[in-house]
Design an enzyme around this catalytic site. Sequence first.
Site, PDB file in Angstrom:
ATOM      1  CB  SER A   1      -0.882   0.001   1.263  1.00  0.00           C
ATOM      2  OG  SER A   1      -1.506   1.246   1.470  1.00  0.00           O
TER       3      SER A   1
ATOM      4  CE1 TYR B   1      -4.555  -2.266   4.631  1.00  0.00           C
ATOM      5  CE2 TYR B   1      -3.273  -0.264   4.306  1.00  0.00           C
ATOM      6  CZ  TYR B   1      -3.967  -1.337   3.793  1.00  0.00           C
ATOM      7  OH  TYR B   1      -4.075  -1.480   2.431  1.00  0.00           O
TER       8      TYR B   1
END
Length: 253
Positions: free
Chosen positions: A143, A157
């Site tokens: 990401s 995350y």
Amino acid sequence: MTKNGKRVAWVTGGGSGIGEAGAEALAADGWTVVVSGRRKDALDFVVAKIIKVGGAAEAIALDVSVAAEAQKVADQIVAKHGRIDLLVNNAGINVPKRSWKDLELEGWDRLVQVNLNGVLYCMRAVLPTMRKQQDGAIINVSSWAGRHVSKMPGPAYTTTKHAVLALTHSFNMDECVNGLRACCLMPGEVATPILKLRPVVPSEEEQSRMLQSEDLGRTIAFIASMPARVCINELLISPTHNRGFIQTPLSRD
């Protein structure tokens, strides 16, 4: 690649979003694609779409957070096809309670199990086959949060996606001598179903300006199309209208 040109790709998280688009793009390029994920019905839908347009695909249900399941799927693929040329580690999750003030250990543990351990389990599962082939590629879907720390994705995350970047580079350091290569793909905001888990779901207008699943599908197919002598160690991609740069109120939610 075999003498007849057969290339076999295993895509985790293949039932929707980036994984679905990646599987479709790879199949369009002639890959035989195995899609894995927790929802068999979603996987079967993706496979049916690929087969309808003349591609080769099959589905195997999988929870990547279970090491034995990952190994079992890899073994099934090798038993049927004789090889694995590409692993796309796309399975990943986030949780609504993601800031320090409401962080729950259960959520943290689940993210680590799927977003980090699951990546490792699948890499480890394909490694003996790829070493034997002296050829193979891995695309680890991380990401933008794996490169740039921000508040919005949350600490769990962000931490797991940073770890995937480190894991990818570590793999290349050790396995380049065996002809293996891995790419850490780090997309900015992508309009996929996972957005529904955000504390504030972006509007349709905002989502239309984000990267779309098919953009990542084309990117995955591009990385996979590189000759064996090429290793794209990492690839950072974002929407042109990057909310993290613009710093609108929505981007800080």
